[in-house]
Design a protein around this motif. Structure first.
Motif, PDB file in Angstrom:
ATOM      1  N   ALA A  10       0.840  -1.191   0.000  1.00 63.05           N
ATOM      2  CA  ALA A  10       0.000   0.000   0.000  1.00 63.05           C
ATOM      3  C   ALA A  10       0.878   1.244   0.000  1.00 63.05           C
ATOM      4  CB  ALA A  10      -0.910  -0.004   1.225  1.00 63.05           C
ATOM      5  N   HIS A  11       0.265   2.385  -0.251  1.00 65.85           N
ATOM      6  CA  HIS A  11       1.041   3.623  -0.323  1.00 65.85           C
ATOM      7  C   HIS A  11       1.653   3.990   1.030  1.00 65.85           C
ATOM      8  CE1 HIS A  11       1.681   8.007  -0.186  1.00 65.85           C
ATOM      9  NE2 HIS A  11       1.998   7.881  -1.456  1.00 65.85           N
ATOM     10  N   GLY A  12       0.855   3.947   2.085  1.00 69.88           N
ATOM     11  CA  GLY A  12       1.310   4.403   3.396  1.00 69.88           C
ATOM     12  C   GLY A  12       0.806   5.803   3.684  1.00 69.88           C
ATOM     13  N   SER A  13       0.649   6.123   4.976  1.00 66.96           N
ATOM     14  CA  SER A  13       0.100   7.414   5.367  1.00 66.96           C
ATOM     15  C   SER A  13       0.570   7.758   6.771  1.00 66.96           C
ATOM     16  CB  SER A  13      -1.436   7.356   5.344  1.00 66.96           C
ATOM     17  OG  SER A  13      -2.006   8.519   5.918  1.00 66.96           O
ATOM     18  N   ARG A  14       0.653   9.042   7.057  1.00 67.07           N
ATOM     19  CA  ARG A  14       0.940   9.480   8.426  1.00 67.07           C
ATOM     20  C   ARG A  14      -0.263   9.273   9.344  1.00 67.07           C
ATOM     21  NH1 ARG A  14       3.551  13.325   5.218  1.00 67.07           N
ATOM     22  NH2 ARG A  14       5.808  13.444   5.573  1.00 67.07           N
ATOM     23  N   ASP A  15      -1.434   9.085   8.749  1.00 71.92           N
ATOM     24  CA  ASP A  15      -2.655   8.885   9.524  1.00 71.92           C
ATOM     25  C   ASP A  15      -2.765   7.411   9.900  1.00 71.92           C
ATOM     26  OD1 ASP A  15      -5.349   8.468  10.335  1.00 71.92           O
ATOM     27  OD2 ASP A  15      -5.967  10.255   9.232  1.00 71.92           O
ATOM     28  N   PRO A  16      -2.758   7.076  11.184  1.00 73.94           N
ATOM     29  CA  PRO A  16      -2.787   5.663  11.581  1.00 73.94           C
ATOM     30  C   PRO A  16      -4.050   4.928  11.166  1.00 73.94           C
ATOM     31  CG  PRO A  16      -3.089   7.099  13.494  1.00 73.94           C
ATOM     32  CD  PRO A  16      -2.690   7.982  12.351  1.00 73.94           C
ATOM     33  N   ARG A  17      -5.133   5.654  10.881  1.00 77.80           N
ATOM     34  CA  ARG A  17      -6.355   4.985  10.421  1.00 77.80           C
ATOM     35  C   ARG A  17      -6.122   4.277   9.092  1.00 77.80           C
ATOM     36  NH1 ARG A  17     -10.383   9.664   9.650  1.00 77.80           N
ATOM     37  NH2 ARG A  17      -8.426  10.601   8.946  1.00 77.80           N
ATOM     38  N   HIS A  74      -2.950   3.462 -12.259  1.00 77.58           N
ATOM     39  CA  HIS A  74      -1.606   3.141 -12.741  1.00 77.58           C
ATOM     40  C   HIS A  74      -0.849   4.453 -12.951  1.00 77.58           C
ATOM     41  CE1 HIS A  74       1.365   0.410 -14.337  1.00 77.58           C
ATOM     42  NE2 HIS A  74       1.545   1.207 -15.372  1.00 77.58           N
ATOM     43  N   ALA A  75      -0.523   5.083 -11.818  1.00 78.40           N
ATOM     44  CA  ALA A  75       0.171   6.375 -11.854  1.00 78.40           C
ATOM     45  C   ALA A  75       1.609   6.202 -11.379  1.00 78.40           C
ATOM     46  CB  ALA A  75      -0.604   7.395 -11.023  1.00 78.40           C
ATOM     47  N   PHE A  76       2.187   7.274 -10.824  1.00 82.96           N
ATOM     48  CA  PHE A  76       3.626   7.275 -10.540  1.00 82.96           C
ATOM     49  C   PHE A  76       4.053   6.138  -9.623  1.00 82.96           C
ATOM     50  CE2 PHE A  76       7.446   8.637  -8.302  1.00 82.96           C
ATOM     51  CZ  PHE A  76       8.252   9.048  -9.362  1.00 82.96           C
ATOM     52  N   HIS A  77       3.297   5.899  -8.573  1.00 92.33           N
ATOM     53  CA  HIS A  77       3.697   4.847  -7.622  1.00 92.33           C
ATOM     54  C   HIS A  77       3.721   3.476  -8.302  1.00 92.33           C
ATOM     55  CE1 HIS A  77       3.667   7.733  -4.452  1.00 92.33           C
ATOM     56  NE2 HIS A  77       2.387   7.979  -4.585  1.00 92.33           N
ATOM     57  N   ALA A  78       2.731   3.234  -9.147  1.00 81.11           N
ATOM     58  CA  ALA A  78       2.669   1.940  -9.833  1.00 81.11           C
ATOM     59  C   ALA A  78       3.711   1.836 -10.936  1.00 81.11           C
ATOM     60  CB  ALA A  78       1.271   1.722 -10.408  1.00 81.11           C
ATOM     61  N   GLY A 139      -6.293  11.918  -6.810  1.00 73.81           N
ATOM     62  CA  GLY A 139      -5.791  12.735  -7.901  1.00 73.81           C
ATOM     63  C   GLY A 139      -4.333  12.432  -8.202  1.00 73.81           C
ATOM     64  N   SER A 140      -3.951  12.644  -9.454  1.00 73.47           N
ATOM     65  CA  SER A 140      -2.615  12.286  -9.907  1.00 73.47           C
ATOM     66  C   SER A 140      -2.134  13.279 -10.954  1.00 73.47           C
ATOM     67  CB  SER A 140      -2.646  10.875 -10.514  1.00 73.47           C
ATOM     68  OG  SER A 140      -1.419  10.567 -11.142  1.00 73.47           O
ATOM     69  N   SER A 141      -0.813  13.379 -11.080  1.00 75.48           N
ATOM     70  CA  SER A 141      -0.235  14.172 -12.168  1.00 75.48           C
ATOM     71  C   SER A 141      -0.278  13.400 -13.480  1.00 75.48           C
ATOM     72  CB  SER A 141       1.209  14.547 -11.834  1.00 75.48           C
ATOM     73  OG  SER A 141       1.990  13.373 -11.633  1.00 75.48           O
ATOM     74  N   HIS A 142      -0.627  12.130 -13.409  1.00 79.99           N
ATOM     75  CA  HIS A 142      -0.713  11.268 -14.592  1.00 79.99           C
ATOM     76  C   HIS A 142      -2.144  11.338 -15.122  1.00 79.99           C
ATOM     77  CE1 HIS A 142       0.474   8.140 -17.296  1.00 79.99           C
ATOM     78  NE2 HIS A 142      -0.350   7.239 -16.795  1.00 79.99           N
ATOM     79  N   ALA A 143      -2.332  11.976 -16.281  1.00 77.43           N
ATOM     80  CA  ALA A 143      -3.675  12.252 -16.792  1.00 77.43           C
ATOM     81  C   ALA A 143      -4.492  10.986 -17.010  1.00 77.43           C
ATOM     82  CB  ALA A 143      -3.576  13.040 -18.099  1.00 77.43           C
ATOM     83  N   ALA A 144      -3.842   9.908 -17.436  1.00 74.59           N
ATOM     84  CA  ALA A 144      -4.582   8.674 -17.710  1.00 74.59           C
ATOM     85  C   ALA A 144      -5.218   8.108 -16.449  1.00 74.59           C
ATOM     86  CB  ALA A 144      -3.656   7.640 -18.344  1.00 74.59           C
ATOM     87  N   ALA A 145      -4.551   8.258 -15.312  1.00 75.47           N
ATOM     88  CA  ALA A 145      -5.115   7.770 -14.056  1.00 75.47           C
ATOM     89  C   ALA A 145      -6.366   8.559 -13.684  1.00 75.47           C
ATOM     90  CB  ALA A 145      -4.073   7.868 -12.943  1.00 75.47           C
ATOM     91  N   ASN A 146      -6.341   9.870 -13.895  1.00 72.47           N
ATOM     92  CA  ASN A 146      -7.526  10.685 -13.622  1.00 72.47           C
ATOM     93  C   ASN A 146      -8.645  10.377 -14.612  1.00 72.47           C
ATOM     94  OD1 ASN A 146      -6.053  11.999 -11.585  1.00 72.47           O
ATOM     95  ND2 ASN A 146      -5.249  13.501 -13.042  1.00 72.47           N
ATOM     96  N   ALA A 147      -8.280  10.127 -15.855  1.00 70.67           N
ATOM     97  CA  ALA A 147      -9.288   9.805 -16.865  1.00 70.67           C
ATOM     98  C   ALA A 147     -10.006   8.503 -16.539  1.00 70.67           C
ATOM     99  CB  ALA A 147      -8.636   9.720 -18.246  1.00 70.67           C
ATOM    100  N   ALA A 148      -9.295   7.561 -15.920  1.00 67.57           N
ATOM    101  CA  ALA A 148      -9.923   6.294 -15.556  1.00 67.57           C
ATOM    102  C   ALA A 148     -11.034   6.507 -14.539  1.00 67.57           C
ATOM    103  CB  ALA A 148      -8.875   5.323 -15.017  1.00 67.57           C
ATOM    104  N   VAL A 149     -10.862   7.473 -13.636  1.00 69.85           N
ATOM    105  CA  VAL A 149     -11.907   7.796 -12.660  1.00 69.85           C
ATOM    106  C   VAL A 149     -13.123   8.375 -13.387  1.00 69.85           C
ATOM    107  CG1 VAL A 149     -12.470   9.140 -10.596  1.00 69.85           C
ATOM    108  CG2 VAL A 149     -10.165   8.203 -10.899  1.00 69.85           C
TER     109      VAL A 149
END
Length: 252
Positions: A10-17, A74-78, A139-149
């Motif tokens: 998973a990506h990970g978060s500072r929020d423990p939830r 399928h953005a930067f992390h992927a 949201g992502s800087s990768h346009a294709a990922a936003n287009a998929a939404v």
């Protein structure tokens, strides 16, 4: 012969939830596939990190592992972060065969979970010609990922005969939740609800909830530890195994 370990990342978060929710999701994966070695890891901000988990998988005697990215696009992390971490692990762990599955986003199980959350929020059936639905993602800087939404909510709108549907993003892209709700209302939607295309609660998802509530729209919960999301993780693992034909010598 032993099956390859499933290493969810998973990506990970500072929020423990966030980590707690993903941990519950992996518990559901283990419930659906008892006896399989299923491990959770994170790219950043939460522990354990992916490199450490892959080291532990090798140390425990596995000869192969499948990394399943718990990512919805399928953005930067992927495209960059996960492959880079796996390439580095493979270089220092020559006895461990590591493969990466596609992200879980795009699997029908996630759509089923999101629609179930939306129906619970609405308290009625999903077939409503007066309804406007906002599908909110990080949201992502990768346009294709936003287009998929956008494509996903457009498909739901056609399927259920809604007045309209719109994507919205917490960061990196437009429209915002506030703007998307306002646009649907201006176009004649009798009521507007916000569905979350997000795996777990966190700081950016909280922004989505705040903006939806401030705009007077009901908002559904994140996907969370839904059985259909767990099924999607296992489906990605199974498809990768079937396509790569791990040999007995690799996984014995």
């Amino acid at each position: 012969m032993a099956a390859p370990a499933l290493v969810a990342v998973a990506h990970g978060s500072r929020d423990p939830r966030s980590a707690a929710t993903v941990s519950d999701l992996i518990a559901e994966v283990r419930r659906q596939r008892p006896g399989m070695d299923v491990r959770l890891s994170f790219l950043d901000l939460s522990a354990p990190r992916l490199p450490d988990v892959l080291d532990a998988v090798a140390a425990d005697g596995h000869r192969s592992a499948v990394v399943v990215p718990l990512l919805l696009g399928h953005a930067f992390h992927a495209r960059v972060d996960v492959p880079s971490a796996v390439t580095a692990a493979a270089a220092r762990l020559p006895g461990l065969d590591i493969e990466i599955s596609p992200v879980i986003g795009g699997h029908e199980g996630l759509s089923a979970a999101a629609l179930r959350r939306l129906a619970a929020t609405l308290g009625t059936g999903l077939h409503d010609p007066g309804l406007g639905v906002v599908l909110a993602a990080i949201g992502s800087s990768h346009a294709a990922a936003n287009a998929a939404v956008a494509d996903l909510v457009a498909g739901w709108t056609r399927r259920f005969g809604w007045h309209g549907g719109s994507p919205a993003f917490a960061a990196m892209a437009a429209p915002t939740v506030t703007d998307a709700v306002a646009a649907l209302r201006a176009s004649g939607a009798q009521r507007v609800a916000v569905a979350q295309w997000i795996l777990a609660p966190g700081l950016l998802p909280d922004r989505i909830v705040r903006d939806a509530e401030a705009a007077g729209a009901s908002v559904a919960a994140p996907l969370g530890p839904d059985p259909d999301v767990a099924h999607a993780i296992l489906a990605r693992y199974d498809a990768l195994i079937a396509s790569k034909h791990f040999s007995q010598t690799r996984i014995a």
